[in-house]
Scaffold this motif. Structure first.
Motif, PDB file in Angstrom:
ATOM      1  N   MET A  71       1.867  -4.087 -34.711  1.00 11.62           N
ATOM      2  CA  MET A  71       2.178  -5.281 -35.494  1.00 11.62           C
ATOM      3  C   MET A  71       3.698  -5.392 -35.624  1.00 11.62           C
ATOM      4  O   MET A  71       4.416  -4.408 -35.515  1.00 11.62           O
ATOM      5  CB  MET A  71       1.502  -5.185 -36.858  1.00 11.62           C
ATOM      6  N   PRO A  72       4.196  -6.609 -35.864  1.00 14.05           N
ATOM      7  CA  PRO A  72       5.651  -6.795 -35.925  1.00 14.05           C
ATOM      8  C   PRO A  72       6.238  -6.217 -37.204  1.00 14.05           C
ATOM      9  O   PRO A  72       5.504  -5.910 -38.158  1.00 14.05           O
ATOM     10  CB  PRO A  72       5.803  -8.320 -35.898  1.00 14.05           C
ATOM     11  N   THR A  73       7.558  -6.081 -37.227  1.00 11.81           N
ATOM     12  CA  THR A  73       8.214  -5.566 -38.439  1.00 11.81           C
ATOM     13  C   THR A  73       8.283  -6.647 -39.511  1.00 11.81           C
ATOM     14  O   THR A  73       8.165  -6.335 -40.691  1.00 11.81           O
ATOM     15  CB  THR A  73       9.646  -5.077 -38.140  1.00 11.81           C
ATOM     16  N   LEU A  74       8.484  -7.892 -39.107  1.00  6.31           N
ATOM     17  CA  LEU A  74       8.626  -8.959 -40.097  1.00  6.31           C
ATOM     18  C   LEU A  74       7.285  -9.653 -40.320  1.00  6.31           C
ATOM     19  O   LEU A  74       6.540  -9.892 -39.380  1.00  6.31           O
ATOM     20  CB  LEU A  74       9.676  -9.978 -39.656  1.00  6.31           C
ATOM     21  N   GLN A  75       6.992  -9.935 -41.573  1.00  9.69           N
ATOM     22  CA  GLN A  75       5.716 -10.537 -41.927  1.00  9.69           C
ATOM     23  C   GLN A  75       5.944 -11.816 -42.733  1.00  9.69           C
ATOM     24  O   GLN A  75       7.010 -12.012 -43.317  1.00  9.69           O
ATOM     25  CB  GLN A  75       4.878  -9.550 -42.745  1.00  9.69           C
ATOM     26  N   SER A  76       4.917 -12.635 -42.760  1.00 12.69           N
ATOM     27  CA  SER A  76       4.984 -13.891 -43.509  1.00 12.69           C
ATOM     28  C   SER A  76       4.724 -13.632 -44.993  1.00 12.69           C
ATOM     29  O   SER A  76       3.788 -12.922 -45.363  1.00 12.69           O
ATOM     30  CB  SER A  76       3.923 -14.838 -42.953  1.00 12.69           C
ATOM     31  N   LEU A  94      11.844  -5.885 -49.047  1.00 15.68           N
ATOM     32  CA  LEU A  94      13.026  -6.595 -48.549  1.00 15.68           C
ATOM     33  C   LEU A  94      12.611  -8.017 -48.183  1.00 15.68           C
ATOM     34  O   LEU A  94      11.882  -8.240 -47.225  1.00 15.68           O
ATOM     35  CB  LEU A  94      13.596  -5.876 -47.331  1.00 15.68           C
ATOM     36  N   ILE A  96      13.303 -11.908 -47.051  1.00 16.59           N
ATOM     37  CA  ILE A  96      14.182 -12.513 -46.045  1.00 16.59           C
ATOM     38  C   ILE A  96      13.841 -13.996 -45.944  1.00 16.59           C
ATOM     39  O   ILE A  96      12.677 -14.378 -46.070  1.00 16.59           O
ATOM     40  CB  ILE A  96      13.950 -11.829 -44.670  1.00 16.59           C
ATOM     41  N   ARG A 102      12.110 -20.436 -44.446  1.00 18.71           N
ATOM     42  CA  ARG A 102      10.767 -19.886 -44.671  1.00 18.71           C
ATOM     43  C   ARG A 102      10.864 -18.443 -45.159  1.00 18.71           C
ATOM     44  O   ARG A 102      11.661 -17.658 -44.631  1.00 18.71           O
ATOM     45  CB  ARG A 102       9.951 -19.938 -43.370  1.00 18.71           C
ATOM     46  N   MET A 104      10.024 -14.666 -45.513  1.00 20.67           N
ATOM     47  CA  MET A 104       9.444 -13.573 -44.741  1.00 20.67           C
ATOM     48  C   MET A 104       9.751 -12.294 -45.499  1.00 20.67           C
ATOM     49  O   MET A 104      10.437 -12.304 -46.529  1.00 20.67           O
ATOM     50  CB  MET A 104      10.099 -13.498 -43.362  1.00 20.67           C
ATOM     51  N   TYR A 106      10.294  -7.781 -44.634  1.00 24.04           N
ATOM     52  CA  TYR A 106      10.226  -6.653 -43.702  1.00 24.04           C
ATOM     53  C   TYR A 106       9.081  -5.781 -44.200  1.00 24.04           C
ATOM     54  O   TYR A 106       9.144  -5.257 -45.311  1.00 24.04           O
ATOM     55  CB  TYR A 106      11.550  -5.894 -43.714  1.00 24.04           C
ATOM     56  N   LEU A 113      -1.623  -7.955 -43.037  1.00 23.24           N
ATOM     57  CA  LEU A 113      -1.542  -8.439 -41.658  1.00 23.24           C
ATOM     58  C   LEU A 113      -2.746  -7.969 -40.833  1.00 23.24           C
ATOM     59  O   LEU A 113      -3.315  -8.743 -40.053  1.00 23.24           O
ATOM     60  CB  LEU A 113      -0.223  -7.960 -41.035  1.00 23.24           C
ATOM     61  N   ASP A 116      -5.759  -9.950 -41.770  1.00 21.55           N
ATOM     62  CA  ASP A 116      -5.689 -11.290 -41.172  1.00 21.55           C
ATOM     63  C   ASP A 116      -6.146 -11.255 -39.712  1.00 21.55           C
ATOM     64  O   ASP A 116      -6.883 -12.132 -39.253  1.00 21.55           O
ATOM     65  CB  ASP A 116      -4.257 -11.824 -41.274  1.00 21.55           C
ATOM     66  N   PHE A 139      10.197  -0.930 -43.861  1.00 21.28           N
ATOM     67  CA  PHE A 139      11.384  -0.944 -44.717  1.00 21.28           C
ATOM     68  C   PHE A 139      10.949  -0.950 -46.176  1.00 21.28           C
ATOM     69  O   PHE A 139      10.098  -1.724 -46.571  1.00 21.28           O
ATOM     70  CB  PHE A 139      12.240  -2.180 -44.441  1.00 21.28           C
TER      71      PHE A 139
ATOM     72  N   GLN B  36       3.599 -15.217 -37.067  1.00 17.57           N
ATOM     73  CA  GLN B  36       4.364 -16.383 -37.517  1.00 17.57           C
ATOM     74  C   GLN B  36       4.970 -16.975 -36.256  1.00 17.57           C
ATOM     75  O   GLN B  36       4.902 -16.364 -35.193  1.00 17.57           O
ATOM     76  CB  GLN B  36       5.536 -15.976 -38.405  1.00 17.57           C
ATOM     77  N   ILE B  39       6.628 -14.694 -33.631  1.00 19.31           N
ATOM     78  CA  ILE B  39       6.421 -13.291 -34.019  1.00 19.31           C
ATOM     79  C   ILE B  39       4.955 -12.948 -33.769  1.00 19.31           C
ATOM     80  O   ILE B  39       4.065 -13.634 -34.271  1.00 19.31           O
ATOM     81  CB  ILE B  39       6.779 -13.050 -35.504  1.00 19.31           C
ATOM     82  N   TYR B  40       4.720 -11.901 -33.000  1.00 21.54           N
ATOM     83  CA  TYR B  40       3.372 -11.591 -32.535  1.00 21.54           C
ATOM     84  C   TYR B  40       2.939 -10.181 -32.902  1.00 21.54           C
ATOM     85  O   TYR B  40       3.749  -9.256 -32.892  1.00 21.54           O
ATOM     86  CB  TYR B  40       3.291 -11.746 -31.006  1.00 21.54           C
ATOM     87  N   SER B  41       1.639 -10.062 -33.170  1.00 21.83           N
ATOM     88  CA  SER B  41       1.012  -8.742 -33.157  1.00 21.83           C
ATOM     89  C   SER B  41       0.530  -8.482 -31.745  1.00 21.83           C
ATOM     90  O   SER B  41      -0.024  -9.382 -31.099  1.00 21.83           O
ATOM     91  CB  SER B  41      -0.185  -8.698 -34.107  1.00 21.83           C
ATOM     92  N   TRP B  42       0.733  -7.268 -31.288  1.00 21.47           N
ATOM     93  CA  TRP B  42       0.256  -6.855 -29.971  1.00 21.47           C
ATOM     94  C   TRP B  42      -1.090  -6.185 -30.165  1.00 21.47           C
ATOM     95  O   TRP B  42      -1.165  -5.069 -30.679  1.00 21.47           O
ATOM     96  CB  TRP B  42       1.265  -5.919 -29.313  1.00 21.47           C
ATOM     97  N   TYR B 106      19.431  -8.423 -38.963  1.00 25.55           N
ATOM     98  CA  TYR B 106      18.458  -7.842 -38.033  1.00 25.55           C
ATOM     99  C   TYR B 106      19.128  -7.898 -36.664  1.00 25.55           C
ATOM    100  O   TYR B 106      19.419  -8.985 -36.168  1.00 25.55           O
ATOM    101  CB  TYR B 106      17.164  -8.657 -38.050  1.00 25.55           C
ATOM    102  N   GLU B 154      11.033 -12.090 -32.657  1.00 25.64           N
ATOM    103  CA  GLU B 154      11.071 -10.624 -32.701  1.00 25.64           C
ATOM    104  C   GLU B 154      10.633 -10.136 -31.327  1.00 25.64           C
ATOM    105  O   GLU B 154       9.516 -10.428 -30.894  1.00 25.64           O
ATOM    106  CB  GLU B 154      10.137 -10.112 -33.812  1.00 25.64           C
TER     107      GLU B 154
END
Lengths: 446, 446
Positions: A71-76, A94, A96, A102, A104, A106, A113, A116, A139, B36, B39-42, B106, B154
């Motif tokens: 999963m990515p580092t940044l989330q909604s 943290l 952002i 918008r 977001m 870390y 996530l 979801d 983070f 988002q 920004i993607y989940s793999w 970032y 990202e």
């Protein structure tokens, strides 16, 4: 690797800002460099250890049937508003804003996530059980980051999430995680004791923390000394065997072992006095069963065999990958430096050439280097023109478990010296014998 | 992996938001899920391909003598103020404030941070040459992220930085990177053409972009068709050999090949008309020599043999790791789905059981699975109770290069069917022969 071509910036002075031994040694051994408070660059030696730990975690999770993803580092922020944790999480999150304004964040953890993802793709009990995990940077904006990578702000964590149709199935997932964690820590040369813990902001009833005993641990721990006699060893394990996994959970958690958060003095006093222990511990992992807390908030339901829609039972399970580098050093060092367990050492052994430039010594070192490399091992060959004392000090500091010392005097008798970093014991062996002994230690030959 | 235990959420519908084929196929094949915009989940299948690409990049960089490490995702704004890029970079830089109000960002790239590490630890020409690299997540706040992982916000990038005592040494580092990149892309099944490029915000004189030809490429490219006849192949390479590396640079860059940014119509017209080509290309990497731009701004100097302090000559060199997943699909797919090159395929082959539940078919599939796994290969066994058509469609969509089909009719004659995803050609083989053929393709037996 030849040291003359490597980037190993060892420090002579003890850095003033480092309060604990692992932080001092990681700086001195050129493993990390602070970029900002609580944020580190992993220099080549540190990065190698980090990857070894990451690989062990991957291998043991896959062995347990858990599926890697990322999963990515940044989330909604919206997703965290759905679960109600956006406002609850406090200043450690943290926050952002992107160029369009918008919100977001870390990610400090990934329950929202992953839930979801689950609710978007899974709707039937037939697709369960399912455990997904990833190893990703997180983070937490600690107010006073300290102790190096032990309490950093940007840190690498493995976090896994199980989805099950009911509590019984979810408790088997819980047990699988406990077993796979025991195996993982032992492969890293650590004894990590599962202790009954407090669930904190994750929530839930059942949770164990894994603690490594060390004087510098942040938690006070209370335990029955019988727990430290337990080892997982190389016993065969079938992760589909519910009874076997439950049995291991019982074996490792039925004795008293708690942190100060859950300590119960009355229960503790029932342990025979000679087995009561108080110590300090470093938390290196935690497992949680939290039932339907997130699946209800986020609407993650599955249809059961009889057609009912039920929220899935979940748990989350974390290993502090970057923190483990520090924890291993806290548990395994001496006055001269780090002592890596074989399972996580950045190089399998060191080669010290006592007389660089001497044709015979150089040739013997190159031959050793070639033989070890051909066996799939990674030696670190100190081929610099430095005095022997400096070379020994560097090898001791960076903590490779085995060192082969090559000098003209020994070579006259056909021998080199193989030294254990842990015991300091040396033995004279032919180069061939030394290679074979090292290869046997690492299991690349029988 | 048994598909019944995997998480492969394939989609039946074509997702509306996806404009290009790689984005559509990655969503349909259950490789990614958008978290988002940009920004993607793999998901598990996508993560496996990402790791394969990452591993190839690591192996080829290490082979070239470049040293892996890892810098954090978040960087201090102050360092970017030193280089002057904090204000220059514009809105693509994601600016962040921590709980104490300190400015961070970032990282979109790492010239400043690596130069800071260098200046802290290296002060003599004797420690050069040095090339450090890492593979880490970056963020660029694209105003309109699109095309899935091809232009995400990202994204995972390999970026490497060379430090050399003078321009000549730095140009050898530049050439080493060019060679190692050619090798890397070929191992991924790609032809990536080095083209003279524009240096943009990184700065510098010498730079080449690597472009993969594909109709959906964002750049218009102009080239001499002779460049597409070049292949690196399995030629031996000594990365310390200055002349050899320079020769390969010349071989691969002396023909005309430029993007629209540097296109020179007068020069292009000098190519024989039948070899003039205009096409579209996807940028998958770029190498730069930028001299002392950052070392002067940040005070990264070394002492030379005659005692002078000179700023180091640097370059930076990037490969778009996550973007490559999309680029490979753009270059290799058909109407039915993805066609993975063997070097990056998530599973080495598929096993399709035409009659799940039939004791003989099940047994033959299990035996194949066991034999392939014992050879170190990873098969994906479709053990679901689904009709054959659905199983074939899934295998075609996810693009495994080889498929073994097992059914009662073939087994009566002692054969299974081995099918190439690329050509569609099938042959009947005994299970043993099929295993050996697949093993030979992947080089695990001779």
């Amino acid at each position: 690797m030849r040291l003359s071509r490597y980037f190993l910036p060892v420090l002579k002075e003890i850095p003033a800002e480092a309060q604990i031994v692992s932080h001092r040694l990681m700086l001195r051994a050129g493993m990390i460099k602070q970029a900002q408070a609580g944020i580190y660059s992993w220099l080549p030696l540190g990065f190698k250890v980090l990857k070894k730990i990451e690989n062990i975690v991957h291998e043991e999770q896959i062995r347990a049937g858990h599926i890697p993803m990322l999963m990515p580092t940044l989330q909604s922020a919206d997703l965290w508003r759905e679960s109600g944790r956006y406002d609850d999480y406090g200043e450690e999150m943290l926050r952002i804003s992107d160029r369009h304004g918008r919100d977001m964040l870390y990610g400090p953890t990934n329950e929202e996530l992953i839930t979801d993802i689950f609710r978007s793709h899974v709707s039937s009990y037939k697709d369960l059980p399912l455990t997904l995990y990833h190893i990703q940077w997180k983070f937490r904006d600690e107010v006073r980051p300290r102790f190096g990578v032990m309490r950093g702000r940007e840190f690498l964590m493995k976090d896994g999430y199980n989805f099950d149709v009911d509590k019984a199935a979810a408790m088997h997932a819980y047990n699988r995680h406990l077993v796979s964690y025991l195996r993982s820590y032992e492969r890293m040369g650590l004894q990590a004791i599962p202790m009954r813990a407090d669930s904190g902001p994750i929530g839930g009833d059942d949770t164990h923390e894994f603690l490594v005993l060390a004087d510098t641990g942040e938690s006070e721990v209370f335990y029955d000394s019988a727990v430290t006699d337990l080892t997982f060893g190389d016993r065969a394990i079938d992760y589909d065997d519910v009874a076997q996994c439950q049995g291991i959970l019982e074996e490792f958690t039925s004795r008293y072992a708690r942190t100060d958060e859950t300590h119960d003095p009355a229960l503790f006093d029932q342990i025979p006095e000679d087995r009561r222990r108080t110590a300090r511990g470093i938390e290196v992992g935690q497992i949680f069963y939290f039932g339907t807390k997130y699946s209800e908030a986020l609407g993650a339901t599955v249809q059961t065999a009889d057609g009912a829609a039920v929220p899935v039972h979940m748990g989350s399970h974390g290993i502090g990958v970057s923190r483990l580098v520090g924890a291993i050093i806290e548990a395994s060092h001496d006055d001269k430096g780090i002592i890596w367990p074989e399972g996580v050492t950045p190089f399998h052994c060191g080669i010290v050439n006592l007389k660089q430039g001497d044709a015979e010594a150089d040739g013997a070192c190159e031959a050793l280097y070639g033989s070890l490399t051909a066996l799939g091992l990674e030696p670190l060959y100190d081929d610099r023109k430095e005095r022997a004392g400096g070379k020994f000090a560097t090898m001791d500091l960076i903590g490779l478990p085995w060192r082969i010392t090559v000098g003209p005097r020994g070579l006259k008798n056909g021998v080199v010296e193989l030294t254990s970093r842990r015991t300091g014991e040396s033995e004279e062996l032919t180069p061939q014998e030394a290679v074979e002994k090292v290869a046997r230690i690492y299991g690349v030959i029988d």
